[in-house]
Design a protein around this motif. Sequence first.
Motif: not given
Length: 124
Positions: A11, A13-14, A87-88, A91, A121-124
């Motif tokens: 996981l 972050q963007a 980027r999200p 994912t 997984t990329v979170s925004s």
Amino acid sequence: QVQLVESGGGLVQAGGSLRLSCAASGRTFSSYAMGWFRQAPGKEREFVATISWSGGRKLYADSVKGRFTISRDNAKNTVYLQMNSLRPEDTAVYYCAAASAMTTKTLTYEYDYWGQGTQVTVSS
């Protein structure tokens, strides 16, 4: 026979980075073109990047060009995918694949061996 094991997903972050690794078994790793594909929920598996047996030729999907870099170390039987500026929409489950060919391949049916995949997984 080639067995592939991916690692390095997680996981993030963007805007962050991850490096995926794919370790291959077998003594003939250097005779295979290698590729990375990804599959998001509800979508088909799509091409991400591919590298020729020598590492001299690389191709990327337009969506990752300039952000992702594929590389290989034939002495370590390993292929890598460096992913920057994530980027999200990146994912997905990322799969490593090996093709019985010397040059780059971009289509799923051209690949003979697949790993189990690693989740990114990329979170925004």
